[in-house]
Write a protein that holds these residues in place. Structure first.
Motif, PDB file in Angstrom:
ATOM      1  N   VAL A  65       0.846  -1.182   0.000  1.00 28.22           N
ATOM      2  CA  VAL A  65       0.000   0.000   0.000  1.00 28.22           C
ATOM      3  C   VAL A  65       0.888   1.242   0.000  1.00 28.22           C
ATOM      4  CG1 VAL A  65      -1.831  -1.180   1.245  1.00 28.22           C
ATOM      5  CG2 VAL A  65      -0.115   0.084   2.523  1.00 28.22           C
ATOM      6  N   GLY A  66       0.300   2.387  -0.336  1.00 24.45           N
ATOM      7  CA  GLY A  66       1.061   3.627  -0.265  1.00 24.45           C
ATOM      8  C   GLY A  66       1.040   4.442  -1.527  1.00 24.45           C
ATOM      9  N   ALA A  67       0.608   3.836  -2.644  1.00 26.47           N
ATOM     10  CA  ALA A  67       0.556   4.580  -3.904  1.00 26.47           C
ATOM     11  C   ALA A  67      -0.844   5.127  -4.136  1.00 26.47           C
ATOM     12  CB  ALA A  67       0.962   3.675  -5.064  1.00 26.47           C
ATOM     13  N   VAL A  68      -0.917   6.301  -4.772  1.00 26.48           N
ATOM     14  CA  VAL A  68      -2.182   6.857  -5.228  1.00 26.48           C
ATOM     15  C   VAL A  68      -2.047   7.190  -6.704  1.00 26.48           C
ATOM     16  CG1 VAL A  68      -2.856   7.777  -2.971  1.00 26.48           C
ATOM     17  CG2 VAL A  68      -1.524   9.193  -4.515  1.00 26.48           C
ATOM     18  N   VAL A  69      -3.155   7.095  -7.432  1.00 23.14           N
ATOM     19  CA  VAL A  69      -3.120   7.328  -8.874  1.00 23.14           C
ATOM     20  C   VAL A  69      -4.329   8.154  -9.292  1.00 23.14           C
ATOM     21  CG1 VAL A  69      -1.844   5.217  -9.421  1.00 23.14           C
ATOM     22  CG2 VAL A  69      -4.345   5.163  -9.328  1.00 23.14           C
ATOM     23  N   CYS A  70      -4.190   8.822 -10.433  1.00 22.38           N
ATOM     24  CA  CYS A  70      -5.334   9.489 -11.050  1.00 22.38           C
ATOM     25  C   CYS A  70      -5.872   8.578 -12.149  1.00 22.38           C
ATOM     26  CB  CYS A  70      -4.916  10.849 -11.617  1.00 22.38           C
ATOM     27  SG  CYS A  70      -3.843  10.726 -13.066  1.00 22.38           S
ATOM     28  N   SER A  71      -6.860   9.036 -12.904  1.00 25.95           N
ATOM     29  CA  SER A  71      -7.463   8.189 -13.944  1.00 25.95           C
ATOM     30  C   SER A  71      -6.506   7.913 -15.096  1.00 25.95           C
ATOM     31  CB  SER A  71      -8.747   8.839 -14.470  1.00 25.95           C
ATOM     32  OG  SER A  71      -8.464  10.100 -15.068  1.00 25.95           O
ATOM     33  N   PHE A  72      -5.444   8.724 -15.250  1.00 26.45           N
ATOM     34  CA  PHE A  72      -4.437   8.493 -16.274  1.00 26.45           C
ATOM     35  C   PHE A  72      -3.229   7.728 -15.711  1.00 26.45           C
ATOM     36  CE2 PHE A  72      -6.783  12.187 -17.801  1.00 26.45           C
ATOM     37  CZ  PHE A  72      -7.065  11.819 -19.107  1.00 26.45           C
ATOM     38  N   GLU A  73      -3.333   7.304 -14.479  1.00 24.14           N
ATOM     39  CA  GLU A  73      -2.312   6.522 -13.782  1.00 24.14           C
ATOM     40  C   GLU A  73      -1.054   7.311 -13.469  1.00 24.14           C
ATOM     41  OE1 GLU A  73      -0.698   1.933 -13.704  1.00 24.14           O
ATOM     42  OE2 GLU A  73      -1.946   2.585 -15.384  1.00 24.14           O
ATOM     43  N   CYS A  74      -1.162   8.637 -13.385  1.00 23.04           N
ATOM     44  CA  CYS A  74      -0.071   9.391 -12.778  1.00 23.04           C
ATOM     45  C   CYS A  74       0.042   8.893 -11.343  1.00 23.04           C
ATOM     46  CB  CYS A  74      -0.367  10.881 -12.796  1.00 23.04           C
ATOM     47  SG  CYS A  74      -0.646  11.538 -14.461  1.00 23.04           S
ATOM     48  N   THR A  75       1.249   8.627 -10.882  1.00 24.35           N
ATOM     49  CA  THR A  75       1.448   7.896  -9.636  1.00 24.35           C
ATOM     50  C   THR A  75       2.242   8.713  -8.629  1.00 24.35           C
ATOM     51  OG1 THR A  75       1.432   5.812 -10.886  1.00 24.35           O
ATOM     52  CG2 THR A  75       2.327   5.744  -8.644  1.00 24.35           C
ATOM     53  N   PHE A  76       1.718   8.781  -7.404  1.00 23.81           N
ATOM     54  CA  PHE A  76       2.372   9.521  -6.326  1.00 23.81           C
ATOM     55  C   PHE A  76       2.276   8.723  -5.037  1.00 23.81           C
ATOM     56  CE2 PHE A  76       0.786  12.497  -9.438  1.00 23.81           C
ATOM     57  CZ  PHE A  76       1.845  13.369  -9.633  1.00 23.81           C
ATOM     58  N   CYS A  77       3.155   9.031  -4.095  1.00 26.94           N
ATOM     59  CA  CYS A  77       3.020   8.436  -2.767  1.00 26.94           C
ATOM     60  C   CYS A  77       1.942   9.204  -2.010  1.00 26.94           C
ATOM     61  CB  CYS A  77       4.344   8.470  -2.009  1.00 26.94           C
ATOM     62  SG  CYS A  77       4.893  10.120  -1.498  1.00 26.94           S
ATOM     63  N   SER A  78       1.408   8.604  -0.970  1.00 28.69           N
ATOM     64  CA  SER A  78       0.338   9.240  -0.210  1.00 28.69           C
ATOM     65  C   SER A  78       0.801  10.538   0.437  1.00 28.69           C
ATOM     66  CB  SER A  78      -0.186   8.278   0.861  1.00 28.69           C
ATOM     67  OG  SER A  78      -0.851   7.198   0.269  1.00 28.69           O
ATOM     68  N   GLY A  79       2.071  10.591   0.827  1.00 30.45           N
ATOM     69  CA  GLY A  79       2.580  11.803   1.450  1.00 30.45           C
ATOM     70  C   GLY A  79       2.579  12.981   0.499  1.00 30.45           C
ATOM     71  N   CYS A  80       3.111  12.781  -0.703  1.00 32.16           N
ATOM     72  CA  CYS A  80       3.116  13.871  -1.677  1.00 32.16           C
ATOM     73  C   CYS A  80       1.692  14.224  -2.087  1.00 32.16           C
ATOM     74  CB  CYS A  80       3.944  13.478  -2.898  1.00 32.16           C
ATOM     75  SG  CYS A  80       5.735  13.517  -2.601  1.00 32.16           S
ATOM     76  N   ALA A  81       0.797  13.221  -2.138  1.00 33.45           N
ATOM     77  CA  ALA A  81      -0.591  13.492  -2.495  1.00 33.45           C
ATOM     78  C   ALA A  81      -1.228  14.449  -1.499  1.00 33.45           C
ATOM     79  CB  ALA A  81      -1.383  12.188  -2.560  1.00 33.45           C
ATOM     80  N   GLU A  82      -0.861  14.343  -0.229  1.00 34.80           N
ATOM     81  CA  GLU A  82      -1.384  15.274   0.767  1.00 34.80           C
ATOM     82  C   GLU A  82      -0.924  16.692   0.456  1.00 34.80           C
ATOM     83  OE1 GLU A  82      -3.442  15.054   3.351  1.00 34.80           O
ATOM     84  OE2 GLU A  82      -3.889  12.984   2.833  1.00 34.80           O
ATOM     85  N   HIS A  83       0.358  16.853   0.141  1.00 37.89           N
ATOM     86  CA  HIS A  83       0.885  18.181  -0.182  1.00 37.89           C
ATOM     87  C   HIS A  83       0.264  18.730  -1.464  1.00 37.89           C
ATOM     88  CE1 HIS A  83       3.794  18.041   3.033  1.00 37.89           C
ATOM     89  NE2 HIS A  83       4.310  16.927   2.588  1.00 37.89           N
ATOM     90  N   LEU A  84      -0.179  17.849  -2.338  1.00 36.69           N
ATOM     91  CA  LEU A  84      -0.792  18.253  -3.595  1.00 36.69           C
ATOM     92  C   LEU A  84      -2.302  18.431  -3.476  1.00 36.69           C
ATOM     93  CD1 LEU A  84       1.209  15.831  -5.920  1.00 36.69           C
ATOM     94  CD2 LEU A  84       1.425  18.326  -5.881  1.00 36.69           C
ATOM     95  N   GLY A  85      -2.820  18.301  -2.266  1.00 33.39           N
ATOM     96  CA  GLY A  85      -4.253  18.457  -2.058  1.00 33.39           C
ATOM     97  C   GLY A  85      -5.067  17.323  -2.648  1.00 33.39           C
ATOM     98  N   ARG A  86      -4.474  16.134  -2.792  1.00 28.46           N
ATOM     99  CA  ARG A  86      -5.119  14.958  -3.373  1.00 28.46           C
ATOM    100  C   ARG A  86      -5.574  15.206  -4.807  1.00 28.46           C
ATOM    101  NH1 ARG A  86      -3.434  11.204  -0.057  1.00 28.46           N
ATOM    102  NH2 ARG A  86      -4.907   9.795  -1.056  1.00 28.46           N
ATOM    103  N   GLU A  87      -4.919  16.142  -5.501  1.00 32.32           N
ATOM    104  CA  GLU A  87      -5.273  16.480  -6.880  1.00 32.32           C
ATOM    105  C   GLU A  87      -4.054  16.280  -7.760  1.00 32.32           C
ATOM    106  OE1 GLU A  87      -6.007  20.637  -9.059  1.00 32.32           O
ATOM    107  OE2 GLU A  87      -7.699  20.058  -7.755  1.00 32.32           O
ATOM    108  N   CYS A  88      -4.228  15.558  -8.855  1.00 37.92           N
ATOM    109  CA  CYS A  88      -3.112  15.302  -9.768  1.00 37.92           C
ATOM    110  C   CYS A  88      -2.639  16.610 -10.401  1.00 37.92           C
ATOM    111  CB  CYS A  88      -3.536  14.320 -10.857  1.00 37.92           C
ATOM    112  SG  CYS A  88      -2.223  13.997 -12.074  1.00 37.92           S
ATOM    113  N   PRO A  89      -1.357  16.948 -10.291  1.00 34.02           N
ATOM    114  CA  PRO A  89      -0.859  18.207 -10.876  1.00 34.02           C
ATOM    115  C   PRO A  89      -0.768  18.157 -12.395  1.00 34.02           C
ATOM    116  CG  PRO A  89       0.958  16.949  -9.959  1.00 34.02           C
ATOM    117  CD  PRO A  89      -0.301  16.220  -9.587  1.00 34.02           C
TER     118      PRO A  89
END
Length: 301
Positions: A21-45
């Motif tokens: 566990v630990g990865a997050v993805v958008c619908s295009f499969e851009c991939t980030f860790c959960s920590g960076c996703a928090e800093h990004l506001g849970r929105e794919c940049p």
């Protein structure tokens, strides 16, 4: 069409294995860790889509559909370097610091006496806390939950977390309600949660079971592989400077005014009741096992 299961965070380049566990993805499969996703506001940049927890891929499925080995790192600076950015602050008591102690043995005794604590962190920019059973295993605290719990999966990906544990040992009845208090032991442990791998997870789950009902693992069948994979096992390290322990004991202070009110202490303790068999156990006539009788004896002392 299967997910590519990219191997790393596009922001901080953290490894993100397909079976963890630990990865997050958008619908295009851009991939980030959960920590960076928090800093990004849970929105794919890249596309502006919502970042959601990526499912894991293990066993035969992973062998049939290997994960991608292509590492993608964005050119833009990482806004927070996952959960690892910055030095962790040293934890200190600010109110009634005289009640604090740095005695590690006292901390261990509290963690070994109490069965449950409250785990807290921030998920999607909002407070997140949940009561959890736990077990101390040397210099770490073991916790577990379902891999299907989305928020827990995010927390387990290296999130900074705090575990609060408290034991109320008595109520202190003073000559006024203002002066009344409680005898207690409380601790707050800060750190980053670590998701345990397969080898450590199996042992950790046995340690948790033995902590709650000593001897039970020897009375029932072992967990199946499927049950283990469905269980998320985590560890919170006990690190010097990142925990505080506070306690009060004794009776009320001497009244500073004339009074005839009774004062004193009402002790509290956790006591086990008589075991209550389930209908299945009654139907089969199964005797109360040694693990349960031992548990009752321990909590009746």
């Amino acid at each position: 069409m299967t997910l590519a299961m990219r191997p790393s965070c596009e922001c901080c380049d953290l490894d993100l294995p397909p079976d963890a566990v630990g990865a997050v993805v958008c619908s295009f499969e851009c991939t980030f860790c959960s920590g960076c996703a928090e800093h990004l506001g849970r929105e794919c940049p890249n596309c502006g889509g919502q970042l959601m927890p990526r499912p894991t891929r293990t066993g035969d499925a992973l062998r049939r559909h290997p994960a991608s080995t292509e590492r993608i790192v964005r050119d833009e600076p990482c806004p927070g370097r996952g959960y690892a950015g910055g030095a962790a602050p040293v934890q200190r008591l600010t109110r009634k610091p005289e009640r604090g102690t740095a005695d590690r043995a006292a901390l261990d005794a509290l963690l070994d006496d109490v069965l449950a604590g409250t785990l807290a962190t921030v998920v999607d920019g909002r407070p997140w806390c949940v009561p959890m059973l736990f077990a101390r295993d040397g210099d770490r605290v073991l916790l577990h939950g379902s891999t299907g719990a989305g928020a827990l999966r995010q927390v387990a990906a290296g999130a900074p977390a705090a575990l609060t544990v408290v034991a109320v040992d008595g109520l202190v009845v003073a000559h006024t309600t203002f002066e009344s208090s409680a005898n207690y032991r409380s601790a707050v442990l800060h750190g980053e949660l670590v998701t345990l791998d397969d080898a450590d997870r199996e042992r950790a789950l046995d340690v948790l079971s033995e902590r709650l009902v000593p001897g039970r693992t020897g009375e029932v069948r072992p967990m199946t592989r499927r049950e283990q994979v469905a269980t998320l096992a985590m560890a919170l390290p006990i690190t010097d400077g990142r925990w505080v322990l506070k306690a009060r004991s004794g009776g009320p202070g001497e009244p500073d005014e004339e009074t005839t009110a009774w004062t004193g202490v009402v002790p509290f303790r956790t006591v086990a009741g008589d075991p209550e068999p389930a209908p299945h156990a009654l139907a089969t006539g199964a005797p109360v096992p040694a693990s349960v009788t031992g548990l009752v004896e321990r909590w009746r002392r």
